[in-house]
Design a protein around this motif. Structure first.
Motif, PDB file in Angstrom:
ATOM      1  N   VAL A 181      49.702  34.013  36.710  1.00 41.66           N
ATOM      2  CA  VAL A 181      49.633  34.243  38.303  1.00 41.66           C
ATOM      3  C   VAL A 181      50.003  32.648  38.530  1.00 41.66           C
ATOM      4  CG1 VAL A 181      48.001  36.269  38.381  1.00 41.66           C
ATOM      5  CG2 VAL A 181      47.071  33.763  38.036  1.00 41.66           C
ATOM      6  N   PRO A 182      50.582  32.432  39.955  1.00 41.98           N
ATOM      7  CA  PRO A 182      50.751  33.301  40.841  1.00 41.98           C
ATOM      8  C   PRO A 182      51.813  34.345  40.494  1.00 41.98           C
ATOM      9  CG  PRO A 182      51.565  31.163  41.679  1.00 41.98           C
ATOM     10  CD  PRO A 182      50.670  31.197  40.499  1.00 41.98           C
ATOM     11  N   ASP A 189      43.991  25.676  38.854  1.00 40.91           N
ATOM     12  CA  ASP A 189      43.757  26.006  37.603  1.00 40.91           C
ATOM     13  C   ASP A 189      43.441  27.318  37.084  1.00 40.91           C
ATOM     14  OD1 ASP A 189      43.173  23.100  37.046  1.00 40.91           O
ATOM     15  OD2 ASP A 189      41.139  23.143  37.763  1.00 40.91           O
ATOM     16  N   ILE A 190      43.685  28.227  38.047  1.00 35.96           N
ATOM     17  CA  ILE A 190      43.520  29.767  37.710  1.00 35.96           C
ATOM     18  C   ILE A 190      45.159  30.174  37.223  1.00 35.96           C
ATOM     19  CG2 ILE A 190      43.136  32.094  38.496  1.00 35.96           C
ATOM     20  CD1 ILE A 190      41.075  31.022  40.288  1.00 35.96           C
ATOM     21  N   ILE A 191      45.189  30.328  35.913  1.00 34.52           N
ATOM     22  CA  ILE A 191      46.680  30.558  35.431  1.00 34.52           C
ATOM     23  C   ILE A 191      46.978  31.827  34.958  1.00 34.52           C
ATOM     24  CG2 ILE A 191      46.812  28.095  34.964  1.00 34.52           C
ATOM     25  CD1 ILE A 191      46.139  29.095  32.102  1.00 34.52           C
ATOM     26  N   ARG A 192      45.996  32.656  34.691  1.00 34.70           N
ATOM     27  CA  ARG A 192      46.556  34.145  34.209  1.00 34.70           C
ATOM     28  C   ARG A 192      45.520  35.175  34.688  1.00 34.70           C
ATOM     29  NH1 ARG A 192      49.810  34.697  30.332  1.00 34.70           N
ATOM     30  NH2 ARG A 192      49.055  36.605  29.388  1.00 34.70           N
ATOM     31  N   LEU A 193      45.906  36.407  34.558  1.00 34.68           N
ATOM     32  CA  LEU A 193      45.098  37.615  34.823  1.00 34.68           C
ATOM     33  C   LEU A 193      45.310  38.676  33.618  1.00 34.68           C
ATOM     34  CD1 LEU A 193      43.560  38.931  37.169  1.00 34.68           C
ATOM     35  CD2 LEU A 193      45.682  40.125  37.851  1.00 34.68           C
ATOM     36  N   SER A 194      44.109  38.848  33.145  1.00 29.58           N
ATOM     37  CA  SER A 194      44.192  39.480  31.766  1.00 29.58           C
ATOM     38  C   SER A 194      42.926  40.335  31.570  1.00 29.58           C
ATOM     39  CB  SER A 194      44.289  38.624  30.447  1.00 29.58           C
ATOM     40  OG  SER A 194      44.419  39.215  29.295  1.00 29.58           O
ATOM     41  N   ASP A 195      43.038  41.608  31.357  1.00 31.17           N
ATOM     42  CA  ASP A 195      41.708  42.430  31.190  1.00 31.17           C
ATOM     43  C   ASP A 195      41.403  42.326  29.707  1.00 31.17           C
ATOM     44  OD1 ASP A 195      42.575  45.007  29.615  1.00 31.17           O
ATOM     45  OD2 ASP A 195      44.227  44.594  30.973  1.00 31.17           O
ATOM     46  N   ILE A 224      37.025  32.606  34.374  1.00 35.50           N
ATOM     47  CA  ILE A 224      36.260  32.152  35.588  1.00 35.50           C
ATOM     48  C   ILE A 224      35.546  32.761  36.233  1.00 35.50           C
ATOM     49  CG2 ILE A 224      38.268  32.151  36.850  1.00 35.50           C
ATOM     50  CD1 ILE A 224      37.719  29.411  38.296  1.00 35.50           C
ATOM     51  N   ASP A 225      34.533  32.200  36.576  1.00 34.59           N
ATOM     52  CA  ASP A 225      33.693  33.041  37.704  1.00 34.59           C
ATOM     53  C   ASP A 225      34.334  33.161  39.051  1.00 34.59           C
ATOM     54  OD1 ASP A 225      31.482  33.802  39.438  1.00 34.59           O
ATOM     55  OD2 ASP A 225      30.046  33.050  38.593  1.00 34.59           O
ATOM     56  N   ILE A 252      41.670  34.081  34.651  1.00 32.71           N
ATOM     57  CA  ILE A 252      41.478  32.999  33.479  1.00 32.71           C
ATOM     58  C   ILE A 252      41.918  31.792  34.022  1.00 32.71           C
ATOM     59  CG2 ILE A 252      42.170  32.348  31.161  1.00 32.71           C
ATOM     60  CD1 ILE A 252      41.002  35.057  31.305  1.00 32.71           C
ATOM     61  N   GLN A 253      41.138  30.639  33.740  1.00 30.16           N
ATOM     62  CA  GLN A 253      41.254  29.231  34.160  1.00 30.16           C
ATOM     63  C   GLN A 253      41.725  28.447  32.861  1.00 30.16           C
ATOM     64  OE1 GLN A 253      37.923  27.115  35.392  1.00 30.16           O
ATOM     65  NE2 GLN A 253      36.672  28.086  33.708  1.00 30.16           N
ATOM     66  N   ASP A 254      42.470  27.318  33.338  1.00 38.74           N
ATOM     67  CA  ASP A 254      43.107  26.653  32.074  1.00 38.74           C
ATOM     68  C   ASP A 254      41.930  25.244  32.335  1.00 38.74           C
ATOM     69  OD1 ASP A 254      44.507  25.110  30.346  1.00 38.74           O
ATOM     70  OD2 ASP A 254      45.993  24.229  32.137  1.00 38.74           O
TER      71      ASP A 254
END
Length: 671
Positions: free
Chosen positions: A509-510, A470-476, A552-553, A542-544
């Motif tokens: 991600v990945p 469910d973790i789909i992105r990395l974004s600051d 997401i924590d 970031i989670q979907d």
């Protein structure tokens, strides 16, 4: 008025007698003809039901490999006739469910000329000694009142069939042979139940696992064969095995490997049937033992073998785990067996413990350790089910010899254990965009690595693969008009020379991040001198969700990281590890391991990868993921991957994940 001479009552009496006679005849005819026919139909329908129950029993038995739980099957032995107001029924019909030959040691399934590919397993499966396994049949014999031509329904050797006086009719397919897969389930125990109601048959997995042993013919002139006693003649077994019999023996392109099915005279009314397999092929042998009724014999340890530890290389000052497995005669694991270990020779390293006991998977784990004074070269580590003394024989089934190559300290081991290499410091934490844990969602991850390679390195790429799909992105959360800084770019690496990558709107991600070229804002590749530490900042994950995407924590979420680097002395290497901010979840971490095998000259560059050596303290591994192209991204799933074309020298990675999301990784080079 007089009734003298009136004879009308005689007519009434005669009529009544005649009517009563007709009723008696009708009732007798109903009792003699209609009732038996109706009861015959009841018995016939019951017989059809019992045949279905025997097929359910067959399915429970053939599923024992890989089935650790007991299965209960209900068999309706008899039936009852419908109640009748005037007619009478005979007593309710019953039936006998019984085992035949399942406790008779002379009634065996025999495997001949099978030699294991694994050298240590070949100490037991050496192809010279036939392997015998007691097995037999379980049958239902009806005791009907009317349906006298009812068959006896029999299960044996994965097949259910009806046995009539005139011949046999099979009700199921065989499950013993499928291409090069040979699956044999022995039936053991004693049962004899006669009743008119139902009985429950408990099918107990006395010896089971999903493990296969690869075997081939022991000599150029011998054939792997399986012999068994059967009520069916070889002619009927040829029909059952028709799709597996090679019409052109030696033609391995048609995926048929049975050369012949032959018959010899057996004891009593039994036939001695032998299935002969073609030479030159490698077969996957899977065995199990199912117990029913009473007098079920347990299985003890038969041999000791290695699991992915056939050849071990360790640098001076490092240690390496050696995994073995205790197996019974069915090649299945045996727990709570003591195994002794010893290092042969002086100054050749040592084992941290001399004795270990097998776990629930039959595994024993020893740690071989070295020091800087350990002599380089090849040492021999001995393991045995018996005491290690002058009678130790590495070629006996009870003894195992593992050669260990000790090398000088090896920089760039790329994922080994010990105190050399690029070391992950087990310090991952989850942070918010302010770089702390006070308020907001801790969607970023921070961790560090230490350079213990003995020389300077330059980090070039970082592969990021979250375990949670469910973790789909990395974004600051910061714009690119600010100076690069930790927590303000998707990837920021603090080292002797800092490096960073910012993607503007974030990235999926990945993915593998090329530090100095990906994204819209880049710094140089980070440089890390010997013994110094680099701190990685990944922000933010970031989670979907059903309602869109959100931070997401990351506390308790596992992410597999692969750091690729260039050595100042030349060459490139990498280190893979899994970070879990806050540590593992409720369960303890799993342990990833796998084997790489092939069919030798038949493999054509294809390999079989088997993750069954992996383990988990709670036994609840739910996901097996593979990386076959060295990019640090796990694209393939499954406990086993067969016939995968992978070039020799490729480093394959496995990631295992348990039910709590805890993960472990391991990498091995294809021979």
């Amino acid at each position: 008025m007089t009734f003298t001479g009136d004879e009308r009552a005689q007519s009434v009496q005669v009529g009544a007698v005649l009517l009563f006679g007709v009723l008696i005849i009708a009732f007798s005819s109903y009792q003699a003809f209609a009732v038996p026919e109706q009861n015959r139909e009841v018995e016939f329908n019951h017989n059809q039901q019992v045949q279905t129950h025997l097929q359910d029993l067959r399915n429970a038995i053939v599923s024992v490999p890989g089935q650790p739980s007991q299965q209960a099957v209900s068999v309706q032995l008899g039936t009852r006739y419908p109640s009748r107001l005037v007619a009478t029924n005979p007593g309710p019909p019953s039936g006998l469910l019984y085992t035949d030959g399942t406790t008779n040691e002379s009634q065996n399934l025999t495997i001949r000329n099978a030699e294991a590919i694994n050298p240590e397993t070949a100490d037991y499966w050496d192809g010279t000694a036939p392997r015998h396994y007691n097995t037999g049949a379980i049958a239902y014999k009806p005791e009907y009142n009317v349906y006298g031509e009812a068959p006896e329904t029999v299960y044996e050797h994965s097949v259910v069939y009806n046995q009539f006086r005139e011949g046999n009719i099979t009700l199921s397919e065989q499950a013993m042979v499928d291409g090069r897969d040979i699956t044999l389930v022995a039936l053991n125990g004693s049962m004899s139940r006669s009743a008119s109601d139902s009985v429950t048959v408990d099918v107990r997995p006395t010896s089971q696992s999903s493990r296969t042993v690869r075997v081939t013919n022991a000599t150029e002139t011998s054939n792997v064969s399986v012999s068994f006693l059967s009520r069916l003649p070889a002619e009927e077994w040829r029909v059952l095995l028709e799709d597996e019999i090679d019409p052109s023996p030696g033609n391995k392109s048609n995926d048929r490997y049975i050369a012949n099915v032959i018959e010899a005279e057996g004891p009593g009314s039994l036939y001695n049937v032998t299935v002969v397999f073609e030479r030159g092929a490698t077969y996957r042998l899977k065995m199990a033992k199912a117990g029913v009724g009473t007098r079920v014999a347990s299985e003890s340890d038969a041999y000791l073998t290695t699991v992915g530890s056939e050849n071990v290389t360790v640098a001076k000052g490092d240690d390496e785990e050696i995994v073995l497995e205790v197996r019974d005669a069915y090649n299945n694991p045996v727990s709570d067996v003591e195994v002794n270990g010893s290092v042969d020779g002086s100054n050749a390293g040592s084992l941290t413990t001399d004795t270990e006991s097998s776990d629930s998977d039959g595994r024993v784990r020893f740690v071989y350790e070295t020091s800087q004074s350990t002599t380089t070269g090849t040492a021999t580590v001995q393991f045995s089910l018996d005491e290690i003394n002058g009678s130790f024989d590495g070629e006996s089934p009870e003894d195992v010899s593992v050669p260990v190559t000790v090398t000088e300290a090896n920089p760039g081991s790329g994922g080994g254990s010990g105190n050399t290499g690029l070391i992950y410091n087990e310090d991952a934490i989850a942070l918010n965009s302010n770089g702390n844990t006070d308020g907001g969602v801790d969607g970023g991850v921070q961790f560090s690595v230490t350079n213990e390679l003995g020389e300077e390195i330059t980090i070039t790429t970082v592969a990021i693969d979250p375990v949670n799909d469910d973790i789909i992105r990395l974004s600051d959360t910061f714009s690119n008009d600010r100076d690069p800084a930790p927590q303000e770019n998707e990837v920021y690496i603090q080292a002797d020379t800092n490096g960073y990558t910012d993607f503007g709107g974030g990235t999926d991600v990945p993915r593998t991040v090329d530090v100095d070229s990906d994204g819209s804002l880049n710094g140089p590749n980070p440089v890390l001198s010997d013994t110094s530490t680099a701190t990685f900042h990944l922000f933010e994950f970031i989670q979907d969700t059903l309602f869109g995407s959100s931070e997401i924590d990351m506390t308790g979420e596992s992410v597999t990281i692969t750091v690729t680097y260039e050595l100042s002395s030349g060459g490139t290497d990498s280190k893979m590890f899994t970070v879990t901010p806050g540590g593992a979840n409720t369960n303890e971490q799993p342990n990833a391991d796998f084997t790489i095998t092939s069919d030798g000259s038949e493999s054509n560059g294809k390999w079989d990868f088997d993750a069954s050596p992996s383990s988990d303290p709670q036994g609840d591994i739910v996901t097996y993921e593979w990386d076959f192209d060295e990019d640090g991204i796990f694209e393939t799933t499954g406990q086993t991957v067969e016939k995968k074309r992978v070039d020799s020298g490729t480093v394959v990675a496995l990631r295992v994940v348990d039910s709590e999301g805890n993960a472990d990784t391991v990498r091995k080079e294809v021979p």
